[in-house]
Design an enzyme around this catalytic site. Structure first.
Site, PDB file in Angstrom:
ATOM      1  N   HIS A 121       1.013  -1.247   0.067  1.00  0.00           N
ATOM      2  CA  HIS A 121       0.081  -0.003  -0.009  1.00  0.00           C
ATOM      3  C   HIS A 121       0.883   1.266  -0.006  1.00  0.00           C
ATOM      4  CE1 HIS A 121      -4.170   1.596   1.647  1.00  0.00           C
ATOM      5  NE2 HIS A 121      -3.370   2.442   0.992  1.00  0.00           N
TER       6      HIS A 121
ATOM      7  N   HIS B  42       1.581   4.962  -1.959  1.00  0.00           N
ATOM      8  CA  HIS B  42       1.385   6.137  -2.943  1.00  0.00           C
ATOM      9  C   HIS B  42       2.460   6.768  -3.369  1.00  0.00           C
ATOM     10  CE1 HIS B  42      -3.099   5.863  -1.738  1.00  0.00           C
ATOM     11  NE2 HIS B  42      -2.627   5.586  -0.505  1.00  0.00           N
ATOM     12  N   LEU B  43       2.909   6.718  -4.631  1.00  0.00           N
ATOM     13  CA  LEU B  43       4.075   7.068  -5.219  1.00  0.00           C
ATOM     14  C   LEU B  43       3.580   8.278  -5.805  1.00  0.00           C
ATOM     15  CD1 LEU B  43       6.011   4.048  -6.312  1.00  0.00           C
ATOM     16  CD2 LEU B  43       6.275   5.400  -4.242  1.00  0.00           C
ATOM     17  N   ARG B  44       2.214   8.793  -6.066  1.00  0.00           N
ATOM     18  CA  ARG B  44       1.886  10.060  -6.664  1.00  0.00           C
ATOM     19  C   ARG B  44       1.991  10.267  -8.207  1.00  0.00           C
ATOM     20  NH1 ARG B  44      -1.571  10.298  -2.775  1.00  0.00           N
ATOM     21  NH2 ARG B  44      -0.957  11.102  -0.843  1.00  0.00           N
TER      22      ARG B  44
ATOM     23  N   ASN C  35      -4.529   5.801  -7.253  1.00  0.00           N
ATOM     24  CA  ASN C  35      -5.245   7.075  -7.317  1.00  0.00           C
ATOM     25  C   ASN C  35      -3.988   8.027  -7.665  1.00  0.00           C
ATOM     26  OD1 ASN C  35      -3.890   6.373  -4.911  1.00  0.00           O
ATOM     27  ND2 ASN C  35      -5.333   7.746  -3.840  1.00  0.00           N
TER      28      ASN C  35
ATOM     29  N   HIS D 111      -5.967  -1.263   5.172  1.00  0.00           N
ATOM     30  CA  HIS D 111      -5.642  -0.522   6.674  1.00  0.00           C
ATOM     31  C   HIS D 111      -6.977  -0.505   7.472  1.00  0.00           C
ATOM     32  CE1 HIS D 111      -8.154   2.143   4.143  1.00  0.00           C
ATOM     33  NE2 HIS D 111      -7.166   2.887   3.428  1.00  0.00           N
TER      34      HIS D 111
ATOM     35  N   ASN E 132      -6.841   8.850   6.610  1.00  0.00           N
ATOM     36  CA  ASN E 132      -8.244   8.081   6.368  1.00  0.00           C
ATOM     37  C   ASN E 132      -7.762   6.607   6.046  1.00  0.00           C
ATOM     38  OD1 ASN E 132     -10.749   7.178   5.585  1.00  0.00           O
ATOM     39  ND2 ASN E 132     -10.593   8.687   3.477  1.00  0.00           N
TER      40      ASN E 132
ATOM     41  N   ASP F 133       0.670   2.472   3.810  1.00  0.00           N
ATOM     42  CA  ASP F 133      -0.193   3.508   3.304  1.00  0.00           C
ATOM     43  C   ASP F 133       0.456   4.823   3.166  1.00  0.00           C
ATOM     44  OD1 ASP F 133      -2.470   4.855   2.063  1.00  0.00           O
ATOM     45  OD2 ASP F 133      -3.700   4.765   4.303  1.00  0.00           O
TER      46      ASP F 133
ATOM     47  N   HIS G 100       2.597  14.220   0.987  1.00  0.00           N
ATOM     48  CA  HIS G 100       1.578  15.518   0.718  1.00  0.00           C
ATOM     49  C   HIS G 100       2.644  16.775   1.053  1.00  0.00           C
ATOM     50  CE1 HIS G 100      -2.492  13.947   0.366  1.00  0.00           C
ATOM     51  NE2 HIS G 100      -2.212  13.432   1.472  1.00  0.00           N
TER      52      HIS G 100
END
Length: 430
Positions: A59, A61-63, A93, A231, A277, A304, A308
């Protein structure tokens, strides 16, 4: 490719926990035993350290593509390597979302160029993660995708989710669900409980997660589909998964380091660093998650990792995006908590390595026991090393960590990907 002898360490894998040297050559493990030597080989002194199969994150997020101001595949891969990861599953995403072969191929190719860890793209369950029509599963499976998720948004329509499960049973894939009934969480910024009421801010009830966990377990019972619950954050969710496993259903689950270590009380500061979240819950929920990992109800630890930029996290609590970075700190956060709960090093490494590798269908290359012929995707970490996080020194492009200044225990010294060091003495090699 130079041979490497990892000497004087403690090997921890599916075969147990024992002192041994490890010889690596030509990208694979050549031997495991006492006092191994090879002329011309480099030597890693692993005294006091654990030598284990590399970690696998389900899980991340590499964006990229679309949000490179927060993270790129290269910077995220570097953070992963520093955290001991040899493989990560990149969440879909992005912008555009990973609902087509073109995006999946882009992510995989960028990971290969970075060369720091094995980046495996996940695919969307629905087109654009909009929850209206199914993504082209067959095309994406042909492109090598094995995990499908609309992470960040649970699939709200139960009939659509049923159809996704029915299609999935004919393909080698798993559906990973972000469990949130959105009608119950509109405007929410933190866990619904005493702290939320005292602060006077909208709350995110545990029931919003548990209703969807229950729904998808029952749909899996109906269809026979493999599902993975992302999660987990509540005691009720842990019990639902426990019962599903007792019934023999093909259900797996993960928990994050922050849900194992932080409570909603951190939000009293109104610091959006702690906004995530699903939200941070209560100490009772933490105790249930730890117990779930200890008894095997929860299969894996997943970060996760959600970077940001600073200006986004500095917004008011109700406007700031949820998410925390976690690749570099996962081991140091989880090791003391789970050790203190009585989990063995074998079981802790299992939750970080070979169990997630099996869920992601990566277990031919990652999470393999350290035996002759196994791919040399390895981590060497010092389980006693104590350290503190300095956000500015993190490899991730974003520094939104909730663990700044907190004492952690357990630090990665070396990471090897296909026999090549990506981390050497705690420093990325590229």
């Amino acid at each position: 490719m130079t041979a490497i002898v990892i000497a004087g360490g403690r090997v921890v894998d599916q075969n147990g926990d024992r002192p041994a040297d490890v010889l690596v050559d030509d990208g694979v493990v050549k031997a495991v035993g006492d006092k191994l030597r090879m002329p011309g080989a480099d030597t890693i002194d692993a005294s006091g350290c654990v030598v284990a199969p590399g970690f696998v994150d389900l899980h991340t997020h590499l964006r990229e593509p679309g949000h490179e101001e927060a993270e790129t595949i290269e910077t995220g891969s570097r953070a992963a390597a520093l955290g001991g990861y040899t493989a990560v599953v990149a969440m879909p995403n992005t912008d555009p979302a990973a609902d087509s072969r073109a995006v999946v191929d882009f992510v995989r190719a960028a990971g290969e160029r970075a060369g720091l860890c094995d980046v495996r793209p996940s695919g969307c369950i629905t087109v654009g993660r909009a929850g209206e029509r199914l993504a082209p599963f067959g095309e994406l499976v042909e492109a090598g995708v094995r995990i499908f998720t609309d992470d960040g948004a649970g699939v709200q329509d139960p009939q659509l989710m049923r159809r996704a499960m029915e299609y999935s049973t004919g393909l080698d894939m798993v559906l990973a669900q972000h469990c949130e009934v959105s009608a119950l969480t509109r405007g929410a910024v933190m866990h619904e409980g005493r702290c939320c009421s005292e602060l006077g801010v909208p709350g995110w009830p545990a029931l919003a997660e548990e209703l969807m966990v229950h729904r998808d377990i029952e749909l899996a019972r109906l269809t026979g589909a493999r599902i993975h619950v992302l999660h987990l954050s509540t005691a009720g969710s842990v019990e639902l998964v426990r019962r599903a496993k007792a019934d023999g259903l093909p259900v797996t689950a993960e928990a994050t380091p922050h849900h194992l270590s932080l409570t909603d009380e951190q939000l009293r500061s109104f610091d959006a660093t702690y906004k995530v979240n699903p939200p941070l819950r209560t100490m009772a929920d933490i105790e249930a998650l730890v117990a779930g990992l200890a008894d095997g109800t929860i299969d894996a630890i997943a970060t996760d990792h959600a970077p940001h930029p600073a200006d986004h996290k500095e917004r008011p609590l109700d406007e700031a995006p949820p998410g925390m970075v976690g690749l570099e700190t996962a081991l140091g956060v989880c090791l003391p908590i789970l050790s203190d709960a009585g989990m063995s090093l074998v079981d802790i490494v299992a939750a970080l390595s070979w169990k997630p590798a099996a869920i992601a269908r990566l277990d031919e290359e990652h999470g393999r026991a350290l035996e002759p012929g196994a791919p040399a995707n390895l981590v060497v970490f010092d389980p006693a090393a104590e350290w503190e996080v300095v956000p500015a020194r993190l490899a991730s492009r974003s520094h939104n960590t909730p663990f700044a200044g907190r004492p952690l225990r357990g630090r990665v010294r070396h990471t090897l990907l296909h026999g090549v060091a990506t981390v050497d003495t705690g420093t990325a090699t590229r």
